[in-house]
Design a protein around this motif. Sequence first.
Motif, PDB file in Angstrom:
ATOM      1  N   LYS A   7     -35.756  13.020  50.101  1.00 25.43           N
ATOM      2  CA  LYS A   7     -36.976  12.411  50.608  1.00 25.43           C
ATOM      3  C   LYS A   7     -37.186  11.100  49.873  1.00 25.43           C
ATOM      4  CE  LYS A   7     -39.406  16.652  51.622  1.00 25.43           C
ATOM      5  NZ  LYS A   7     -40.696  17.315  51.609  1.00 25.43           N
ATOM      6  N   LYS A   8     -37.804  10.175  50.563  1.00 22.00           N
ATOM      7  CA  LYS A   8     -38.048   8.879  49.957  1.00 22.00           C
ATOM      8  C   LYS A   8     -39.171   8.988  48.929  1.00 22.00           C
ATOM      9  CE  LYS A   8     -38.660   4.142  51.265  1.00 22.00           C
ATOM     10  NZ  LYS A   8     -39.552   3.336  52.072  1.00 22.00           N
ATOM     11  N   ARG A   9     -39.076   8.182  47.899  1.00 19.91           N
ATOM     12  CA  ARG A   9     -40.151   8.026  46.926  1.00 19.91           C
ATOM     13  C   ARG A   9     -40.480   9.304  46.161  1.00 19.91           C
ATOM     14  NH1 ARG A   9     -42.411   4.291  50.713  1.00 19.91           N
ATOM     15  NH2 ARG A   9     -43.739   5.847  51.610  1.00 19.91           N
ATOM     16  N   THR A  10     -39.571  10.293  46.133  1.00 23.02           N
ATOM     17  CA  THR A  10     -39.762  11.395  45.215  1.00 23.02           C
ATOM     18  C   THR A  10     -39.229  10.926  43.873  1.00 23.02           C
ATOM     19  OG1 THR A  10     -37.642  12.255  45.879  1.00 23.02           O
ATOM     20  CG2 THR A  10     -39.564  13.218  46.918  1.00 23.02           C
ATOM     21  N   PHE A  11     -39.367  11.755  42.840  1.00 24.63           N
ATOM     22  CA  PHE A  11     -38.976  11.312  41.521  1.00 24.63           C
ATOM     23  C   PHE A  11     -37.506  10.928  41.467  1.00 24.63           C
ATOM     24  CE2 PHE A  11     -38.018  11.682  37.013  1.00 24.63           C
ATOM     25  CZ  PHE A  11     -39.058  10.933  36.494  1.00 24.63           C
ATOM     26  N   ALA A  12     -36.676  11.712  42.182  1.00 25.98           N
ATOM     27  CA  ALA A  12     -35.241  11.437  42.172  1.00 25.98           C
ATOM     28  C   ALA A  12     -34.946  10.075  42.780  1.00 25.98           C
ATOM     29  CB  ALA A  12     -34.505  12.524  42.937  1.00 25.98           C
ATOM     30  N   GLY A  13     -35.874   9.591  43.592  1.00 19.10           N
ATOM     31  CA  GLY A  13     -35.633   8.317  44.265  1.00 19.10           C
ATOM     32  C   GLY A  13     -35.812   7.134  43.333  1.00 19.10           C
ATOM     33  N   ILE A  14     -36.505   7.354  42.220  1.00 17.62           N
ATOM     34  CA  ILE A  14     -36.722   6.243  41.294  1.00 17.62           C
ATOM     35  C   ILE A  14     -35.429   5.983  40.532  1.00 17.62           C
ATOM     36  CG2 ILE A  14     -37.996   5.549  39.250  1.00 17.62           C
ATOM     37  CD1 ILE A  14     -40.173   7.533  40.473  1.00 17.62           C
ATOM     38  N   GLN A  15     -35.188   4.719  40.286  1.00 17.03           N
ATOM     39  CA  GLN A  15     -33.904   4.397  39.679  1.00 17.03           C
ATOM     40  C   GLN A  15     -33.748   5.089  38.332  1.00 17.03           C
ATOM     41  OE1 GLN A  15     -36.298   1.630  40.107  1.00 17.03           O
ATOM     42  NE2 GLN A  15     -34.975  -0.088  40.611  1.00 17.03           N
ATOM     43  N   MET A  16     -32.795   5.996  38.293  1.00 11.24           N
ATOM     44  CA  MET A  16     -32.505   6.656  37.028  1.00 11.24           C
ATOM     45  C   MET A  16     -31.999   5.628  36.023  1.00 11.24           C
ATOM     46  SD  MET A  16     -33.511   9.631  37.478  1.00 11.24           S
ATOM     47  CE  MET A  16     -32.973  10.368  35.940  1.00 11.24           C
ATOM     48  N   GLY A  17     -31.391   4.580  36.542  1.00  6.93           N
ATOM     49  CA  GLY A  17     -30.847   3.552  35.660  1.00  6.93           C
ATOM     50  C   GLY A  17     -31.918   2.932  34.781  1.00  6.93           C
ATOM     51  N   ASN A  74     -37.669 -13.769  24.785  1.00  3.56           N
ATOM     52  CA  ASN A  74     -37.871 -14.247  26.149  1.00  3.56           C
ATOM     53  C   ASN A  74     -36.570 -14.252  26.932  1.00  3.56           C
ATOM     54  OD1 ASN A  74     -40.587 -14.602  25.938  1.00  3.56           O
ATOM     55  ND2 ASN A  74     -40.422 -16.694  25.181  1.00  3.56           N
ATOM     56  N   ILE A  75     -35.501 -14.697  26.257  1.00  6.78           N
ATOM     57  CA  ILE A  75     -34.204 -14.744  26.938  1.00  6.78           C
ATOM     58  C   ILE A  75     -33.779 -13.342  27.357  1.00  6.78           C
ATOM     59  CG2 ILE A  75     -31.739 -15.227  26.632  1.00  6.78           C
ATOM     60  CD1 ILE A  75     -32.581 -17.536  24.764  1.00  6.78           C
ATOM     61  N   VAL A  76     -33.922 -12.397  26.412  1.00  9.48           N
ATOM     62  CA  VAL A  76     -33.492 -11.033  26.726  1.00  9.48           C
ATOM     63  C   VAL A  76     -34.354 -10.437  27.834  1.00  9.48           C
ATOM     64  CG1 VAL A  76     -33.259  -8.697  25.822  1.00  9.48           C
ATOM     65  CG2 VAL A  76     -32.512 -10.647  24.446  1.00  9.48           C
ATOM     66  N   LEU A  77     -35.669 -10.647  27.743  1.00 15.17           N
ATOM     67  CA  LEU A  77     -36.556 -10.113  28.775  1.00 15.17           C
ATOM     68  C   LEU A  77     -36.182 -10.683  30.146  1.00 15.17           C
ATOM     69  CD1 LEU A  77     -38.942  -8.429  29.616  1.00 15.17           C
ATOM     70  CD2 LEU A  77     -40.455 -10.325  29.032  1.00 15.17           C
ATOM     71  N   GLY A  78     -35.890 -11.977  30.154  1.00 16.98           N
ATOM     72  CA  GLY A  78     -35.469 -12.614  31.404  1.00 16.98           C
ATOM     73  C   GLY A  78     -34.230 -11.961  31.961  1.00 16.98           C
ATOM     74  N   LEU A  79     -33.265 -11.704  31.067  1.00 23.14           N
ATOM     75  CA  LEU A  79     -32.015 -11.086  31.527  1.00 23.14           C
ATOM     76  C   LEU A  79     -32.256  -9.657  32.035  1.00 23.14           C
ATOM     77  CD1 LEU A  79     -29.547 -12.379  28.786  1.00 23.14           C
ATOM     78  CD2 LEU A  79     -29.776 -13.162  31.151  1.00 23.14           C
ATOM     79  N   VAL A  80     -33.187  -8.953  31.355  1.00 26.57           N
ATOM     80  CA  VAL A  80     -33.493  -7.587  31.791  1.00 26.57           C
ATOM     81  C   VAL A  80     -34.038  -7.581  33.217  1.00 26.57           C
ATOM     82  CG1 VAL A  80     -35.056  -5.633  31.432  1.00 26.57           C
ATOM     83  CG2 VAL A  80     -33.815  -6.600  29.504  1.00 26.57           C
ATOM     84  N   ILE A  81     -34.925  -8.545  33.497  1.00 23.62           N
ATOM     85  CA  ILE A  81     -35.496  -8.629  34.853  1.00 23.62           C
ATOM     86  C   ILE A  81     -34.389  -8.848  35.876  1.00 23.62           C
ATOM     87  CG2 ILE A  81     -36.975  -9.982  36.374  1.00 23.62           C
ATOM     88  CD1 ILE A  81     -38.624 -10.676  33.823  1.00 23.62           C
ATOM     89  N   ILE A  82     -33.524  -9.821  35.569  1.00 21.62           N
ATOM     90  CA  ILE A  82     -32.435 -10.134  36.504  1.00 21.62           C
ATOM     91  C   ILE A  82     -31.523  -8.927  36.670  1.00 21.62           C
ATOM     92  CG2 ILE A  82     -30.400 -11.586  36.840  1.00 21.62           C
ATOM     93  CD1 ILE A  82     -31.961 -13.817  35.371  1.00 21.62           C
ATOM     94  N   LEU A  83     -31.218  -8.285  35.549  1.00 22.42           N
ATOM     95  CA  LEU A  83     -30.329  -7.126  35.585  1.00 22.42           C
ATOM     96  C   LEU A  83     -30.929  -5.994  36.422  1.00 22.42           C
ATOM     97  CD1 LEU A  83     -27.597  -6.518  34.201  1.00 22.42           C
ATOM     98  CD2 LEU A  83     -28.855  -5.103  32.580  1.00 22.42           C
ATOM     99  N   ALA A  84     -32.251  -5.796  36.264  1.00 23.33           N
ATOM    100  CA  ALA A  84     -32.913  -4.719  36.994  1.00 23.33           C
ATOM    101  C   ALA A  84     -32.782  -4.935  38.497  1.00 23.33           C
ATOM    102  CB  ALA A  84     -34.385  -4.650  36.598  1.00 23.33           C
ATOM    103  N   VAL A  85     -33.015  -6.173  38.928  1.00 26.22           N
ATOM    104  CA  VAL A  85     -32.924  -6.462  40.351  1.00 26.22           C
ATOM    105  C   VAL A  85     -31.477  -6.343  40.828  1.00 26.22           C
ATOM    106  CG1 VAL A  85     -33.392  -8.166  42.135  1.00 26.22           C
ATOM    107  CG2 VAL A  85     -34.919  -7.980  40.188  1.00 26.22           C
ATOM    108  N   LEU A  86     -30.564  -6.825  39.980  1.00 29.28           N
ATOM    109  CA  LEU A  86     -29.140  -6.748  40.320  1.00 29.28           C
ATOM    110  C   LEU A  86     -28.714  -5.292  40.502  1.00 29.28           C
ATOM    111  CD1 LEU A  86     -26.628  -8.552  40.616  1.00 29.28           C
ATOM    112  CD2 LEU A  86     -26.112  -8.056  38.237  1.00 29.28           C
ATOM    113  N   MET A  87     -29.168  -4.445  39.567  1.00 25.90           N
ATOM    114  CA  MET A  87     -28.837  -3.013  39.661  1.00 25.90           C
ATOM    115  C   MET A  87     -29.339  -2.431  40.971  1.00 25.90           C
ATOM    116  SD  MET A  87     -27.717  -1.520  36.585  1.00 25.90           S
ATOM    117  CE  MET A  87     -28.676  -0.055  36.284  1.00 25.90           C
TER     118      MET A  87
END
Lengths: 500, 325
Positions: free
Chosen positions: B3-13, B294-307
């Motif tokens: 099912k959509k949007r159940t807990f399993a649907g949230i990115q485990m990553g 700031n650099i790391v946080l920026g990379l985390v955001i990009i990485l999250a979307v990439l994932m």
Amino acid sequence: MSDYIVELKGITKRFPGVVALNNMQLSVKHGEVHGLVGENGAGKSTLIKVLTGVHQPDEGEIYVNGEQMRFKNPNESAAAGIACVYQELNIEKLLSITDNIFINKWEKKGFLLDYHSMHEKTTQVMESLGQTVDPRRAAGTMGMGVQQMIEIAKAVLIESKLIIMDEPTSSLGEREVEQLMKTVRELKSRGIAILFISHKLSELFELCDRVTVIRDGEYIETRNIEDWSNDSLITSMVGRTLDNQFPKEFGEKGDVMLKVEDLSVGGVLYDVSFEAYGGQVLGFAGLVGAGRTETVRAIFGADPIDSGRVFINGKEKKMSSPGEAVKAGIALLTEDRKGQGLVLTEPIKNNMILASMKQHSDGPFLNERRIDEGSQKLVESLRIKTPSIYEIVGQLSGGNQQKVVIGKWINSDADIYIFDEPTRGIDVGAKIEVYNVMNTLVKAGKCVLMISSEMPEILGMSDRVIVMRGGRVMAEVERDSEHFNQEDIMKAAWGGSLDD
Amino acid sequence: MTKKRTFAGIQMGTILALIIMCVVLSLANRNFYSYDNVMGIFKQTAFNAFLSVGMLLCLITAGIDLSVGANAVFTACLMGAMNKAGVSSGLLMMLVALIAGGAFGFINGVLLTRLHLPHPFVSTLGMKNVLWGLALVVTGSQMVSGFPDSVQWLGRTTIQGFPVSFIMVLIVYVIMHIFLSRTALGRSIYCAGGNIEASRLSGINTANVLTFCYTLSGVMAAIAGIVSVGRSGISNGANATQPYDTDAIAACVIGGASFTGGKGTMVGTMIGCLIITVLRNGFSLLSIQSSIQNIVLGLVIILAVLMDVLRANMEAKRRRLASAK
């Protein structure tokens, strides 16, 4: 040189849940108009996408002029001389006609774009297709017919040998269709082959040299056009004999459920008045742009009106928003189901309750069990082909999407159902199921309005027909009237009088 | 078929990333795992967590609210102005703050839905500047301190070291989770984000749905403003220049929300908020400069979307392969 410009042999293409093409074959001769027909989901779209390099087949071979090809992307297919005019045109509406035609193949003088030469060539190529246009105008300001010609012009300009036309007439008016047919014949005379995909059999008989039928992703047969008939084509497409294309059933004529008085929208609708009864299908005939969609959208509160009154079951209702209309018991199945009917990113079950969240809630909370059970029932009764009610609607085929829209409105338990081109782009089998839904509705005493650009459908399903032209009601024809025939209704739609 | 949007649907990553970060930081610095520091992280998270609620709602509708940070600062300053003017009732201050925050959110909603401004990016950007200016106007560009205890209670009090503000966050997140996943209005928000015209033509009053989201965003910003007053003891209009809005966006996006709308969950957003605080906190403990943070946080955001993109591609491939069998 091979006899064939394009040949497909043993093409197989698999997608999640389906084998879209299975050992498909197709051979198109140089300079012929080759019809391709099949129900929706038969694999026509996939076949086109294999030809244009959008999809790569899992098995099988593609030959262009006898030479085996492998298209990794659409550019390679275009380079081999294959072009496609998709049903949904790839027009940059804000850019000029020239920009649209020369997109990605700009002519340059040094570093700068050579608009002088490009405009000239645009004018020429458009003229050769029967269109006199100002190449500087924004493409979006032109009619659908011209926009389609822009796409064809693109194909002609890169000297395509095969132009695929996917349902090219579905969004065109009568006159534009005629122009298109002329253009197709002109292209043929220049030695360009056309793969012509259409749901309108009469067009195939008028244009095609040969017609190939496919069904369920498989090749059925190819015959010369003179060896086909309407019946044999339909039999071949559906794999069964259709005893009745329009299984019309009659309800009991009830009271006036919807009354519209002098509905006007500046420049669009002029004093539109009519009545619709319970237990009947009221058909809306007319050419594209006659104001039929605008009329029902105004009744539904989707667009503001300038003047006019709407009565539901004898009571005047102000339809200031679709929400009001739904509350008043009206359902509108829009022509554009993807853009206006469904939330493609949501699962079937959520789309099913889109118009009836209140009925599926206890207080503010949704009752998931009731939603799941109700959705499951509708999936079964409407025979929606899907793994489950949790499937994202965007993954379904067009016919199944249309059934989800129907399910959505059945859930809303409306009194008045407005179908705007309900069978456009869906296959014969699904069409009949849509007609049966209408039958069920009128037999339950509901009032059905049906806009259709297909005359046989209007004649087959309506109890009464309103004919519109230029935003006005031109005629009203009862089913038992002597005017209830194709010629008279067409005449009215073109502005003629029925009393002559 | 899940099912959509159940807990399993949230990115485990994303959850995994948070856990790995915590483990690494614990190993790098013993203080990270101390009770006080963990409680500190919760306390620091509260402000952004409240802002992110409103941001998430707006993102789900395929919109955005760039005024949340300025709204929080403005409501804090409004309370400061009342304090300076001699208002003694903390309850009255908070009530006014909540109403004012909600009112500006409501205006954002009206601009979008009734006056038909093209995209809330522009209108809320305008509102951000208006609120920033107003924050300075009402306080005469001065810092205000000496707030009554009742106002500071939410941001300052702890129970056994556990910050009340974060308990409040958890309560709000649970309520909002139920709201988004179980109520008709919640589902309407996702549907409006997925296809606003189809939702409107299905009879959903999309204008009201959107207005609700922006109004609630304003109220949440006001709560964040109250928390900030309690935490720092002051209100300061100059804070409106802080990157509060983008932190809120980052939390939502790391948690799975999308600018195209129709996506995002409370659980994901919570994890996004925690990732941001843990990162800031951990780097401070390790005495790493804020520029690197700031650099790391920026990379985390990009990485999250990439994932997220990669995950969607893999899902599509899985479907394809499953069908081939």
